[in-house]
Design a protein around this motif. Sequence first.
Motif: not given
Lengths: 253, 301
Positions: B184-198, B216-225
Amino acid sequence: MSGTMHTGPIVRVRNLVRRFTVKGVLNGLDLDIAPGEFIALLGRSGSGKSTLLRAIADLDHEATGSGDLFVPERISVVFQDSRLLPWRRLIDNVILGLRGSDARERGLKALAEVGLAGRETAWPHELSGGEQQRVALARSLVRDPELLLADEPFGALDALTRIKMHGLVKRLVSIHNPAVLLVTHDVDEAIALADRIIVLDQGVIVADLPNAHHDDDIEQLEHTAATRRLLLRHLGVGHDGRALAPEAVDAAH
Amino acid sequence: MASTAELLHPPFPKHPGPLPGLGYHRPRPVLETMPTVPPLQRGKYRLGLPRAWTYGWLLGPAMLLAYWAVGSTSGFIDSRILPAPWVAVTTGIDLLQDGRLHHNVLVSALRAAQGLFFGATLGVAVAFLSGLSLVGGYLFDSVIQLKRAIPTLALIPFFILWFGVGETMKVTMIGVFVFLPIYVHTHNALRGIDLRFVELAETMRISYLEYLRHVVLPGALPGIMLGLRFGVMAAWVSLVVVEQINTTSGIGYMINLARNYAQSDVMLVGLLLYAVLGLASDFAVRLVERKVLSWRRTLGQ
Ligand SMILES: Nc1ncnc2c1ncn2[C@@H]1O[C@H](COP(=O)(O)OP(=O)(O)OP(=O)(O)O)[C@@H](O)[C@H]1O
Ligand SMILES: [Mg+2]
């Protein structure tokens, strides 16, 4: 330089239409940009400047539309916010996705060009807004772009920093010599930087003015004042600062 | 903005000048006409957190321990309901000396680690599939949301049916407990990645692999942790459940056995063990988190 190779324009936009849901934002817009040409794009808020820029940069996934777009291969974009990845140090931000064994070296050189030599291992949040925007500039120029797109890159900076940035941009553009399309709200910024100034209104280009730079101070002043008045009229502002009636603006176009 | 000097020394009030018809008055000394302003207290106003205290996090547990100790000595807490803290310590030492404790802890830790490994790996992998691809999202996400609505405990009978009552069932069960928060947290973090960076990545024409690595990975890392922290806790907590089923070792088994003989002190040791192990592993994850997220500037630091 790229200019010596092809004689034609580097960007050719023909009959470009872009709309969001039903609202037409660009309505059959034509634009040519010559290699190395510096164009400032003015227009009222909501006139579609960003939309045009994003169409050229191939970032308009959510818009629908039609038209022909010929663009060069190497395009760099500078946004209003610096968009530095907060989790990468400055140098890694600058050389993001850059290939070749000399990438780091080129990145360091680019940082030095914008006056940030020695800061390469700093985190983005350790920089001031102006410094961050300079890094963004270094990041876009290190890719040696044929076309540099900039959407109000100095909009968030204070007036003094902005003037310094103008000098920096002029110097860097003369070194790297990309074609530039600069979106700005600032008429004086357009006059200070551009070779050519275009005004967007109702989804088409309504004014296209050459903007020569004069060596003679008096001539330059006269030119600036005249251009300024003309541009402001196109943008719906009268000489006394009052808003112009729509008919008057149309007449100016 | 007023400068600091201006704030500290407000501009002197203007002298009103000669009053009409009254001739010229000598101005009164400036100091007399100065309003008495209390000196400004600089550096007192702050909405964020002040500097962290060293070992400040011990405050709450220490208070709790003190309450428990005082309650036990004064008889306010009945020793049949909750044994005194030192009883837990002496019982723990006894258990350690006859070798039961470390055997049970080791067995439990191994189970938890296995479950954590499988659950976390699968959780992150499925979250990437469903977070980064549209079809993946349609395939997995709703199914997993469906599963979230079913209590994992209710699955135990089925798991026993499918995997038997042995180690496989237990590790799988722990894995399921771990999978959910991490997914749940990883999915949430991935979908929450800032579009500006994409968007930025798109303008740079970087490859998908580079996009994964730098954005992706650094952006989602807080959520993964964060998911990992929940997952680690879930691994320990789920032991309580799975070690009640056909076990002859483990902390859960120890607690169960003690319950049958009404040995509240052994039960207490088991509980404290869970707490200590849970906290220690959470601390370890947070250390890693601090290390890999060193670029962050947040309220918590
Ligand atoms: N993603 C979007 N979805 C829907 N409408 C949009 C979207 N982007 C832009 N628009 C609309 O298109 C019009 C033009 O927007 P655009 O951002 O190009 O204006 P602009 O000239 O850049 O304005 P500004 O100077 O304020 O930045 C606006 O009316 C805006 O509401
Ligand atoms: Mg815009």
